[in-house]
Design a protein around this motif. Structure first.
Motif, PDB file in Angstrom:
ATOM      1  N   ARG A 180       0.767  -1.186  -0.089  1.00  0.00           N
ATOM      2  CA  ARG A 180       0.009   0.024   0.094  1.00  0.00           C
ATOM      3  C   ARG A 180       0.872   1.313   0.105  1.00  0.00           C
ATOM      4  NH1 ARG A 180      -0.609   2.349   5.014  1.00  0.00           N
ATOM      5  NH2 ARG A 180      -0.263   0.996   6.881  1.00  0.00           N
ATOM      6  N   ASN A 181       1.990   1.018  -0.555  1.00  0.00           N
ATOM      7  CA  ASN A 181       2.951   2.450  -0.759  1.00  0.00           C
ATOM      8  C   ASN A 181       3.437   3.031   0.432  1.00  0.00           C
ATOM      9  OD1 ASN A 181       4.221   2.961  -2.974  1.00  0.00           O
ATOM     10  ND2 ASN A 181       2.731   4.449  -3.640  1.00  0.00           N
ATOM     11  N   ALA A 182       3.492   2.164   1.570  1.00  0.00           N
ATOM     12  CA  ALA A 182       3.879   2.757   2.721  1.00  0.00           C
ATOM     13  C   ALA A 182       5.223   2.296   3.308  1.00  0.00           C
ATOM     14  CB  ALA A 182       2.659   2.457   3.801  1.00  0.00           C
ATOM     15  N   GLY A 183       5.899   1.728   2.596  1.00  0.00           N
ATOM     16  CA  GLY A 183       7.174   1.212   2.832  1.00  0.00           C
ATOM     17  C   GLY A 183       7.258   0.242   4.027  1.00  0.00           C
ATOM     18  N   ARG A 184       8.056   0.570   5.107  1.00  0.00           N
ATOM     19  CA  ARG A 184       7.967  -0.292   6.343  1.00  0.00           C
ATOM     20  C   ARG A 184       7.323   0.484   7.455  1.00  0.00           C
ATOM     21  NH1 ARG A 184      13.149  -0.801   4.601  1.00  0.00           N
ATOM     22  NH2 ARG A 184      14.128  -2.905   4.666  1.00  0.00           N
ATOM     23  N   ALA A 213      11.298  14.335   5.775  1.00  0.00           N
ATOM     24  CA  ALA A 213      10.174  13.241   6.199  1.00  0.00           C
ATOM     25  C   ALA A 213      10.439  12.473   7.280  1.00  0.00           C
ATOM     26  CB  ALA A 213      10.012  12.453   4.968  1.00  0.00           C
ATOM     27  N   TYR A 214      11.902  12.406   7.816  1.00  0.00           N
ATOM     28  CA  TYR A 214      12.168  11.517   8.890  1.00  0.00           C
ATOM     29  C   TYR A 214      12.741  12.071  10.112  1.00  0.00           C
ATOM     30  CZ  TYR A 214      11.821   7.418   5.899  1.00  0.00           C
ATOM     31  OH  TYR A 214      11.079   6.329   5.119  1.00  0.00           O
ATOM     32  N   TRP A 261       8.161  16.345  15.168  1.00  0.00           N
ATOM     33  CA  TRP A 261       8.330  16.266  13.722  1.00  0.00           C
ATOM     34  C   TRP A 261       8.735  17.895  13.389  1.00  0.00           C
ATOM     35  CZ3 TRP A 261       9.182  12.006  11.304  1.00  0.00           C
ATOM     36  CH2 TRP A 261       8.667  10.612  12.181  1.00  0.00           C
ATOM     37  N   ASP A 293      11.644   6.551  13.532  1.00  0.00           N
ATOM     38  CA  ASP A 293      11.150   7.165  12.236  1.00  0.00           C
ATOM     39  C   ASP A 293      10.728   6.085  11.241  1.00  0.00           C
ATOM     40  OD1 ASP A 293      13.392   5.761  11.801  1.00  0.00           O
ATOM     41  OD2 ASP A 293      14.674   7.980  10.983  1.00  0.00           O
ATOM     42  N   ILE A 294      10.588   4.764  12.090  1.00  0.00           N
ATOM     43  CA  ILE A 294       9.966   3.807  11.252  1.00  0.00           C
ATOM     44  C   ILE A 294       8.448   3.710  11.363  1.00  0.00           C
ATOM     45  CG2 ILE A 294       9.779   1.233  10.833  1.00  0.00           C
ATOM     46  CD1 ILE A 294      12.507   2.347  10.027  1.00  0.00           C
ATOM     47  N   LEU A 295       8.007   4.477  12.123  1.00  0.00           N
ATOM     48  CA  LEU A 295       6.630   4.785  12.433  1.00  0.00           C
ATOM     49  C   LEU A 295       5.898   5.514  11.295  1.00  0.00           C
ATOM     50  CD1 LEU A 295       6.321   5.581  16.320  1.00  0.00           C
ATOM     51  CD2 LEU A 295       6.221   3.319  15.207  1.00  0.00           C
ATOM     52  N   ASN A 296       5.083   5.046  10.779  1.00  0.00           N
ATOM     53  CA  ASN A 296       4.078   5.735   9.785  1.00  0.00           C
ATOM     54  C   ASN A 296       3.108   6.618  10.677  1.00  0.00           C
ATOM     55  OD1 ASN A 296       5.121   5.018   7.403  1.00  0.00           O
ATOM     56  ND2 ASN A 296       3.873   3.166   7.180  1.00  0.00           N
ATOM     57  N   SER A 297       2.412   7.562  10.079  1.00  0.00           N
ATOM     58  CA  SER A 297       1.735   8.360  10.554  1.00  0.00           C
ATOM     59  C   SER A 297       0.330   8.434  10.187  1.00  0.00           C
ATOM     60  CB  SER A 297       2.204   9.684  10.494  1.00  0.00           C
ATOM     61  OG  SER A 297       1.298  10.638  10.724  1.00  0.00           O
ATOM     62  N   TYR A 352       1.994  13.430  12.569  1.00  0.00           N
ATOM     63  CA  TYR A 352       2.968  14.208  11.906  1.00  0.00           C
ATOM     64  C   TYR A 352       2.554  15.786  11.877  1.00  0.00           C
ATOM     65  CZ  TYR A 352       5.351  10.268   9.581  1.00  0.00           C
ATOM     66  OH  TYR A 352       5.958   9.001   9.257  1.00  0.00           O
ATOM     67  N   TYR A 379       6.133  14.544   3.097  1.00  0.00           N
ATOM     68  CA  TYR A 379       6.289  13.143   3.216  1.00  0.00           C
ATOM     69  C   TYR A 379       5.958  12.323   1.966  1.00  0.00           C
ATOM     70  CZ  TYR A 379       6.115  14.726   7.977  1.00  0.00           C
ATOM     71  OH  TYR A 379       6.576  15.542   9.093  1.00  0.00           O
ATOM     72  N   TYR A 430       2.998  11.290   0.701  1.00  0.00           N
ATOM     73  CA  TYR A 430       1.719  10.640   0.675  1.00  0.00           C
ATOM     74  C   TYR A 430       0.685  11.562   1.109  1.00  0.00           C
ATOM     75  CZ  TYR A 430       1.513  10.125   5.710  1.00  0.00           C
ATOM     76  OH  TYR A 430       1.313  10.536   7.304  1.00  0.00           O
TER      77      TYR A 430
END
Ligand SMILES: C[S@@+](CC[C@H](N)C(=O)[O-])C[C@H]1O[C@@H](n2cnc3c(N)ncnc32)[C@H](O)[C@@H]1O
Length: 482
Positions: free
Chosen positions: A37-41, A204-205, A228, A244-248, A281, A293, A295
């Motif tokens: 779903r295009n959200a990396g890790r 972004a990170y 952030w 910073d592996i956490l999505n938001s 974020y 970011y 997205y």
């Protein structure tokens, strides 16, 4: 990258992270692959996690910033001389270094150290490509249509700053940046691309890790609260592995606390097994989420915003009053620097609840507050050129009411497609990736403009407090004045 390689990188990173003295990582968590779903890790819960559970800890030496990397111990002059002030500063009296540029140099340095860097396993999992508009083609950008985000990308400014400050700094200190025995040096173009990559990573990170409690500076306090980077000129930027592996999302369930000696991440409410752990974020419009970011999120639509340039207001007022271009230019000049500030249309979206849920209803009734005020100010400027065009408050109010919908419609007309057409485009499953994100951004802005038209129509139909205030004087007001 194949699944196996991705998983191997996760394991390498996790092993490295756990080896940092003082770090912790709850057994209830796993790194997960969200590329579908295009959200990396991301990080998910393996089991139900209660509220207020410590999820992981990052000790300060695990962070990459100007104090933990040895770059500026090796090149102290670089920090104090070459990076002082910003590129736009004519007077370089301010000799403090630019935190954004210094972190870019630190990241370039650590990256070029390869195996010698303490953060090698961290660099292995950081992305090398980004979906932020900075990297979009002209064709991709066209899909954003009249969104103000297009004017904020700042690629040319970034190129110029990197070429003036970052590339020469690396080139002048090749012995330090490349290390002993390194034969291959990067070309100017490769360095420029690397600077962009690190700049985008920071955007972004990175976290703003300023520990000072700046009572005088409210903006810094707000930044420090969500952690952030709000502004690249903040004072202590750092890359925080694992946090910073956490999505938001606009609704979130975890909090990063960097007020103490170590940085900790805690659950704000129960996180169910299989649920993603999400950070926050900030209350960003989708256009900003995209710009910073790469997205967009449906839950962020509530924070969407449309910018209306003062020149558009002035053009509509000019037409309504039937005056010349020279007249309008003079009226605009009375606004001084304020003429540069766009007027914002935005909903009252409220704040997220303490546990990261969204409970406050979104209100549209205040959507026109800023525009209303700006049109009144504009009309006063026109009156300053010649009082005959707006002789009294009644005329001013009549004109204000008449131009409000015209301004909104004119802004809407700047987008080549309608909201209905965009809705059809989005209904097509073939609309994916950057194209889909661009259409989502522009459709969100059109939705806001249509809501604004409805609010203007309702206000015109019912009359507003402003009408009473300005057209027919209220008895209370009169008696107070008398
Ligand atoms: C701090 S990183 C989070 C870790 C990132 N997913 C990774 O794989 O390295 C921020 C980036 O994650 C992605 N991201 C964060 N939240 C997201 C979301 N809700 N949906 C999609 N992508 C998201 C965006 O690419 C963003 O630039």
């Amino acid at each position: 990258m194949g699944d196996k390689e991705f998983e191997a990188q996760n394991q390498g990173f996790l092993t490295w992270f756990k080896s940092i003295p003082g770090s912790t990582f709850s057994d209830s968590l796993s790194l997960t692959d969200l590329r579908a779903r295009n959200a990396g890790r991301g990080i998910i819960a393996n089991v139900d996690i209660p509220a207020n559970t410590l999820l992981f800890t990052i000790p300060r030496p695990g962070v990459i910033n100007i104090t933990t990397s040895d770059l500026f111990q090796r090149l102290p002059d670089l920090l104090s001389k070459d990076l002082s002030g910003s590129i736009d500063d004519d007077d370089l009296e301010d000799s403090s270094s630019d935190p954004w540029l210094s972190l870019i140099l630190v990241l370039i340095y650590e990256y070029l150290q390869g195996e010698r860097s303490r953060w090698k396993a961290y660099f292995d999992i950081l992305p090398v490509e980004f979906d932020t508009p900075m990297f979009w083609s002209e064709e991709d950008l066209m899909e954003l249509q009249a969104s103000s985000v297009v004017s904020k990308i700042g690629k040319a400014e970034a190129d110029s700053m990197f070429l003036q400050k970052v590339v020469p700094a690396v080139t002048a200190h090749q012995d330090v940046f490349y290390g002993e025995g390194s034969s291959e040096k990067l070309s100017e173009l490769e360095l420029l691309n690397l600077a962009h990559r690190m700049g985008s990573l920071i955007m972004a990170y990175a976290f703003d890790l300023d520990k000072e409690d700046d009572d005088e500076d409210e903006e810094m306090e707000v930044d420090a609260e969500d952690g952030w980077v709000e502004d690249k000129d903040s004072t202590m930027l750092g890359m925080v592995p694992m946090a910073d592996i956490l999505n938001s999302d606009a609704e979130f369930n975890a909090h990063v606390d960097h007020a103490g000696d170590a940085i900790t991440v805690t659950s704000l409410r129960e996180i169910k097994q299989g649920e993603e752990v999400l950070n926050y974020y900030g209350p960003l419009a989708n256009s900003d989420l995209l710009r910073r970011y790469g997205y967009i999120s449906h839950k962020h639509r509530r924070y969407d915003v449309v910018e209306i340039p003062q020149t558009l207001l002035a053009n509509q007022v000019q037409q309504a009053l039937g005056v010349s271009d020279a007249f309008k230019d003079k009226a605009l000049s009375f606004l001084g620097e304020d003429a540069e500030d766009p007027v914002l249309l935005e909903r009252d979206a409220g704040e997220p609840n303490w546990d990261g849920t969204l409970v406050a209803p979104v209100r549209s009734d205040t959507l026109l507050s800023e525009l209303d005020e700006a049109v009144t100010t504009m009309l006063k400027s026109f009156r300053r050129v010649s009082a005959s065009v707006v002789p009294d408050k009644r005329k001013r109010e009549e004109t204000r009411k008449a131009v409000l919908p015209l301004i909104i419609s004119a802004r809407l007309a700047e987008y080549p497609t309608t909201l209905l057409e965009d809705t059809d485009i989005l209904a097509n499953a073939g609309t994916v990736g950057r194209h889909r994100m661009a259409v989502e951004v522009r459709a969100g802005e059109k939705k806001l403009l249509q809501e604004a038209l409805e609010v203007a129509a309702a206000a015109a139909a019912h009359g507003t407090a402003a009408d009473e205030d300005n057209g027919n004087e209220r008895p209370g007001k009169r008696s107070k004045a008398s």
